[in-house]
Design a protein around this motif. Structure first.
Motif, short mmCIF file in Angstrom:
data_model
loop_
_atom_site.label_atom_id
_atom_site.label_comp_id
_atom_site.label_asym_id
_atom_site.label_seq_id
_atom_site.Cartn_x
_atom_site.Cartn_y
_atom_site.Cartn_z
N LEU A 1 34.07 35.14 -5.09
CA LEU A 1 34.08 35.91 -3.84
C LEU A 1 34.40 37.39 -4.08
O LEU A 1 34.39 38.19 -3.14
CB LEU A 1 35.05 35.29 -2.84
N LEU A 2 34.66 37.76 -5.34
CA LEU A 2 34.80 39.19 -5.65
C LEU A 2 33.44 39.86 -5.82
O LEU A 2 33.34 41.09 -5.83
CB LEU A 2 35.62 39.38 -6.92
N ARG A 3 32.40 39.06 -5.98
CA ARG A 3 31.05 39.64 -6.12
C ARG A 3 30.58 40.03 -4.72
O ARG A 3 30.50 39.18 -3.82
CB ARG A 3 30.11 38.59 -6.74
N ARG A 4 30.26 41.34 -4.56
CA ARG A 4 29.91 41.83 -3.23
C ARG A 4 28.65 41.13 -2.70
O ARG A 4 27.71 40.88 -3.45
CB ARG A 4 29.67 43.35 -3.31
N ASN A 5 28.66 40.83 -1.43
CA ASN A 5 27.51 40.21 -0.74
C ASN A 5 27.07 38.89 -1.36
O ASN A 5 25.87 38.60 -1.43
CB ASN A 5 26.31 41.17 -0.72
N LEU A 6 28.03 38.11 -1.80
CA LEU A 6 27.66 36.85 -2.46
C LEU A 6 26.82 35.95 -1.56
O LEU A 6 26.01 35.16 -2.03
CB LEU A 6 28.93 36.10 -2.90
N ASP A 7 27.01 36.08 -0.25
CA ASP A 7 26.22 35.24 0.66
C ASP A 7 24.72 35.47 0.46
O ASP A 7 23.92 34.56 0.71
CB ASP A 7 26.63 35.48 2.12
N GLY B 1 40.18 31.08 -3.04
CA GLY B 1 40.45 31.04 -1.61
C GLY B 1 40.99 32.32 -1.00
O GLY B 1 41.17 32.42 0.21
N SER B 2 41.21 33.34 -1.83
CA SER B 2 41.91 34.54 -1.34
C SER B 2 41.06 35.35 -0.35
O SER B 2 41.58 36.14 0.41
CB SER B 2 42.33 35.43 -2.50
N ARG B 3 39.76 35.17 -0.37
CA ARG B 3 38.91 35.96 0.53
C ARG B 3 38.10 35.09 1.48
O ARG B 3 37.08 35.53 2.04
CB ARG B 3 37.95 36.82 -0.29
N LEU B 4 38.56 33.88 1.66
CA LEU B 4 37.77 32.95 2.49
C LEU B 4 37.84 33.28 3.97
O LEU B 4 36.87 33.05 4.70
CB LEU B 4 38.27 31.52 2.29
N VAL B 5 39.00 33.82 4.40
CA VAL B 5 39.10 34.13 5.84
C VAL B 5 37.96 35.05 6.23
O VAL B 5 37.29 34.84 7.25
CB VAL B 5 40.47 34.77 6.16
N GLU B 6 37.70 36.06 5.39
CA GLU B 6 36.63 37.01 5.71
C GLU B 6 35.24 36.41 5.46
O GLU B 6 34.29 36.74 6.16
CB GLU B 6 36.75 38.27 4.82
N GLN B 7 35.11 35.55 4.45
CA GLN B 7 33.75 35.23 3.99
C GLN B 7 33.23 33.83 4.36
O GLN B 7 32.03 33.59 4.25
CB GLN B 7 33.69 35.40 2.47
N ALA B 8 34.12 32.93 4.77
CA ALA B 8 33.65 31.55 5.01
C ALA B 8 32.49 31.47 6.01
O ALA B 8 31.50 30.78 5.74
CB ALA B 8 34.82 30.66 5.45
N PRO B 9 32.55 32.18 7.15
CA PRO B 9 31.44 32.03 8.10
C PRO B 9 30.10 32.50 7.51
O PRO B 9 29.07 31.83 7.68
CB PRO B 9 31.86 32.92 9.28
N ALA B 10 30.10 33.63 6.78
CA ALA B 10 28.84 34.14 6.23
C ALA B 10 28.30 33.21 5.14
O ALA B 10 27.08 33.00 5.03
CB ALA B 10 29.05 35.54 5.66
N LEU B 11 29.19 32.63 4.34
CA LEU B 11 28.74 31.70 3.29
C LEU B 11 28.10 30.47 3.92
O LEU B 11 27.05 29.99 3.47
CB LEU B 11 29.93 31.27 2.42
N ARG B 12 28.72 30.00 4.98
CA ARG B 12 28.17 28.83 5.68
C ARG B 12 26.80 29.16 6.29
O ARG B 12 25.84 28.41 6.15
CB ARG B 12 29.15 28.42 6.79
N ALA B 13 26.74 30.32 6.93
CA ALA B 13 25.48 30.71 7.59
C ALA B 13 24.37 30.89 6.55
O ALA B 13 23.19 30.65 6.84
CB ALA B 13 25.69 32.00 8.38
N ALA B 14 24.76 31.30 5.33
CA ALA B 14 23.75 31.53 4.29
C ALA B 14 23.22 30.23 3.68
O ALA B 14 22.25 30.24 2.94
CB ALA B 14 24.34 32.40 3.19
#
Ligand SMILES: C[S@@+](CC[C@H](N)C(=O)[O-])C[C@H]1O[C@@H](n2cnc3c(N)ncnc32)[C@H](O)[C@@H]1O
Length: 302
Positions: A47-53, A74-87
């Motif tokens: 999740l440190l890789r920018r725009n992983l979604d 898990g440290s950046r999941l709050v911000e990224q979980a919805p976009a990862l799911r949508a992707a």
């Protein structure tokens, strides 16, 4: 990634050495053409890789790929979980080595509290990732007193909990056999549970049903190695193919990829490497003489 090895001044890869998302997706397509059905994004910390979604979206679109998953701290999941799911990400594994913050930090040497990871897991559940898989590496004298508490916290149908024997991957974690809590001991500490059949041949975890329907598993790569069933190919961020978690070297796919090899030629290179692999480090570690340094876990992803 212990700070004394990977701290300030560590010579990380230059950007152009790292595969682009398009290069990753192209290699994944070639692997899928050879029969690969499952891809896991790991790291390092993915999740440190920018725009992983965006990479997730490219992988999710691959014909023939049945399973796409990601392992994160898990440290950046709050911000990224919805976009990862949508992707198009369908499954998620989060590493949680302890619930007590001091123990968590002693295991991981990170700059964030375990609470942040727990909030990330809640965000993943809210984004639709249930059941979330939880990985706990168990190290004797450091976090093994938390085994029962972890089983209690992550019971129920929202979670699949995996206890992992601490492994001698890489050269920088100061591993000693005495640090390993054998899977049999972990199971004994959890009390009576119903064993479950493997989901598929080569599944690395031995699985059990908890009393309320939740699932726990143990991964015993030290005390009961499973090299004979291992089907994992690992691709590092700089495009090296590793045929074993304990390998010293990879096979370069980036050069042919960047010098005009066709998909058919790339497939032939991968097939040639895979056909002759003889890796069985975990079965023979005790008898091995000193060898060249092994690749680090942060390069191979687990
Ligand atoms: C290398 S990490 C990479 C992904 C991500 N950064 C994370 O923390 O989950 C993948 C998994 O390997 C586990 N792991 C790391 N070092 C290990 C070791 N020496 N033995 C067993 N598992 C280990 C981690 O706990 C994690 O669940």
């Amino acid at each position: 990634m212990p700070k004394e090895v990977f701290g300030r001044g560590y010579d990380f890869l230059p950007k152009d050495a790292v595969l682009s998302f398009e290069e990753c997706a192209r290699l994944a397509r070639v692997f899928v053409s050879l029969g690969v059905e499952k891809v896991r994004l790991t790291g390092g910390e993915p999740l440190l890789r920018r725009n992983l979604d965006r990479l997730v979206a490219q992988l999710a679109a691959l014909d023939g790929l049945r399973d796409l998953t990601l392992t994160t701290n898990g440290s950046r999941l709050v911000e990224q979980a919805p976009a990862l799911r949508a992707a198009g990400l369908r499954r998620l594994t989060v590493s949680v080595d302890a619930l007590d913050d001091a123990t968590f930090r002693a295991m991981n040497d990170v700059d964030f509290p375990v609470q942040r990871v727990l909030r990330g897991i809640d965000a993943a559940l809210a984004a639709g990732f249930a059941p979330v898989k939880i990985n706990m590496v168990v190290k004797r004298g450091v976090n093994d007193h938390e085994v029962a508490a972890m089983a209690e916290r992550f019971r129920g149908r929202d979670f699949i909990l995996r206890f992992i024997e601490y492994m001698d991957v890489g050269n920088s974690n100061g591993w000693r056999l005495d640090d390993v809590v054998p899977a049999a001991e972990i199971i004994a500490r959890l009390g009576k549970m119903e064993p479950l059949a493997p989901n598929y041949t080569g599944e690395v975890a031995r699985r059990f049903r908890q009393r309320d329907g939740g699932e726990v598993g143990v991964i015993s790569s030290v005390t009961q190695p499973f090299c004979g069933d291992c089907t994992r190919a690992r691709l590092s961020a700089d495009g090296q193919l590793y045929t074993c978690l304990f390998a010293s070297r990879g096979h370069d796919l980036r050069t042919p990829l960047r010098t005009g090899a066709s998909d058919v030629e790339l497939a032939a290179i991968i097939r040639a490497v895979w056909r002759v692999r003889e890796d069985r480090y975990s079965e023979i570690r005790a008898t091995l003489p000193q060898r060249e340094p092994k690749a680090e876990m942060s390069l191979l992803g687990g």
